[in-house]
Motif scaffolding. Structure first.
Motif, PDB file in Angstrom:
ATOM      1  N   THR A  91      18.136  81.220  26.613  1.00  0.00           N
ATOM      2  CA  THR A  91      16.883  80.033  26.611  1.00  0.00           C
ATOM      3  C   THR A  91      17.447  78.573  26.503  1.00  0.00           C
ATOM      4  O   THR A  91      18.315  78.380  25.456  1.00  0.00           O
ATOM      5  N   MET A  93      17.654  74.397  28.578  1.00  0.00           N
ATOM      6  CA  MET A  93      17.356  73.551  29.668  1.00  0.00           C
ATOM      7  C   MET A  93      18.702  73.573  30.657  1.00  0.00           C
ATOM      8  O   MET A  93      19.746  73.252  29.814  1.00  0.00           O
ATOM      9  N   GLN A 119      14.028  74.305  33.326  1.00  0.00           N
ATOM     10  CA  GLN A 119      13.938  75.141  31.887  1.00  0.00           C
ATOM     11  C   GLN A 119      13.796  76.773  32.169  1.00  0.00           C
ATOM     12  O   GLN A 119      13.304  77.217  32.928  1.00  0.00           O
ATOM     13  N   THR A 121      13.508  80.198  29.995  1.00  0.00           N
ATOM     14  CA  THR A 121      13.029  80.794  28.811  1.00  0.00           C
ATOM     15  C   THR A 121      12.930  82.359  28.732  1.00  0.00           C
ATOM     16  O   THR A 121      12.555  82.770  29.678  1.00  0.00           O
TER      17      THR A 121
END
Length: 124
Positions: A91, A93, A119, A121
């Protein structure tokens, strides 16, 4: 200048895959190293993978070897990062970057063009 535009991020569960894309435009003849970096909350940015566009030599950090694949489609001026078996620790950027090789080597400090990031996640 070299412009980089990432896409493909999202939210996935542990073990799933994502494929990041980065469209490269501008003075692309001035760069021959492409790479992906990432920055997790509260952590420093780290290099993930590099690609020397002249001969497609790639390099990965240990934690992503065997799971991530960096590649390019020169006709589409696009760099990819295929990410398989994603884990929560992935996880972050993710940033696409470009630079000029240092005597044929894509070292982390050679990257001086950056995208805005996408991003990723991963939930358990």
């Amino acid at each position: 200048q070299v412009q980089l535009a990432e896409s493909g991020g999202g939210s996935v569960q542990d073990g799933n895959s994502l494929n990041l894309s980065c469209v490269v435009s501008g003075y692309t003849d001035r760069v021959d190293c492409m790479g992906w970096f990432r920055q997790a909350p509260g952590k420093e940015r780290e290099g993930v993978a590099t690609l020397y566009t002249v001969d497609d030599f790639s390099y990965y950090i240990e934690s992503v070897k065997g799971r991530f694949t960096i590649s390019q489609d020169k006709a589409k001026s696009t760099l990819y990062l295929q990410m398989n078996s994603l884990q929560p620790e992935d996880t972050a950027m993710y940033y696409c970057a470009a630079g000029k090789a240092d005597f044929g080597y894509c070292l982390w400090h050679t990257f001086n063009h950056w995208g805005q990031g996408t991003q990723v996640t991963v939930s358990s």
